[in-house]
Design a protein around this motif. Structure first.
Motif: not given
Length: 272
Positions: A31-58
């Protein structure tokens, strides 16, 4: 006086036995691991530049490479599969190392570790979150290369996807590991020439590893990116799964797990 025997008292409902302690601990950690993963994904979803770097640059880099060798498509077929694994590794390394370091310098990591959250739970949560992103990243890059850019692959494209995903997870593990030794985001980026560039030069992308100087060949044999490139080349040349491909995949996966364990062991609450 009645001769009928007195009926026995009705049995009382006993409370259900609690689950074994080992099961509770495992459930709490999950449960703690899943909660940490969910928090990180929420933070990433609010950072458009990071999402673009992760998905579009390759995707952009693979496309650029294809048209750099537009007049020599066989060259793209030769090195495209290798770079399909290298590009996700690089981007995941950069983003993961910087994101983890930002958590520590902002005090978030210290607050999290003050809670009943172990280092292993935290690292597993990060790995799970970035691993989910790596799946999407690898899917996009592999689909584009094979079905849009015409990468000629003898084996199954799904095997290419498997190696690309393992490379991205390896980049995530390396990023989590080196973030423990950086005091700033700039220092985290500085680790890239020391950790990633030597592997790119020695992985067999530019020349066969058995043609290198013996010392460099020995170093190359100890680097995980070498086996990632070998695995991609096995898919490129063979229709079936070979023994060498299985060896390469297991080595890359084993290195990722080993580096994640080292990352959990070296994780610090705050920067020095």
């Amino acid at each position: 006086m009645s001769t009928h025997p007195t009926p026995p008292p009705a049995p009382r409902n006993r409370p259900a036995a609690p689950p074994p302690r080992g099961c509770r601990v495992t459930s709490d950690r999950a449960a703690r691991t899943l909660a940490t993963a969910a928090r990180v994904l929420r933070q990433l979803s609010h950072d458009a530049r990071t999402v673009a770097l992760l998905l579009l640059i390759p995707v952009v880099l693979i496309t650029l490479l294809r048209y750099v060798f537009d007049g020599s498509p066989r060259v793209f077929d030769t090195i495209g599969a290798s770079l399909l694994g290298i590009f996700p590794l690089i981007t995941m390394f950069l983003v993961t190392s910087i994101a983890t370091l930002r958590e520590r310098t902002s005090g978030t990591l210290e607050r999290l570790l003050a809670m009943p959250l172990g280092k292993g739970d935290l690292i597993a949560g990060y790995a799970l979150a970035f691993g989910a992103v790596a799946i999407v990243q690898s899917l996009l890059a592999t689909a584009l290369s094979v079905w849009a850019l015409g990468l000629d692959v003898t084996g199954s494209p799904w095997l290419l996807l498997l190696v690309a995903l393992l490379d991205a997870l390896l980049g995530t593990a390396l990023g989590l590991f080196v973030s423990a030794f950086a005091a700033s985001e700039f220092q985290a980026v500085q680790f890239m020439p020391a950790v990633i560039f030597p592997q790119i030069l020695l992985c067999g992308l530019f020349t066969a590893r058995d043609r290198m100087a013996p010392v460099l060949e020995a170093i190359s044999n100890a680097l995980p990116m070498s086996y990632a490139v070998d695995g991609m080349n096995e898919v490129l040349r063979h229709t079936d799964i070979t023994g060498d491909f299985v060896r390469d995949v297991l080595i890359v996966a084993g290195c990722a797990l080993l580096v994640l364990a080292l990352g959990a062991a070296t994780l610090r609450r705050r920067t020095a």
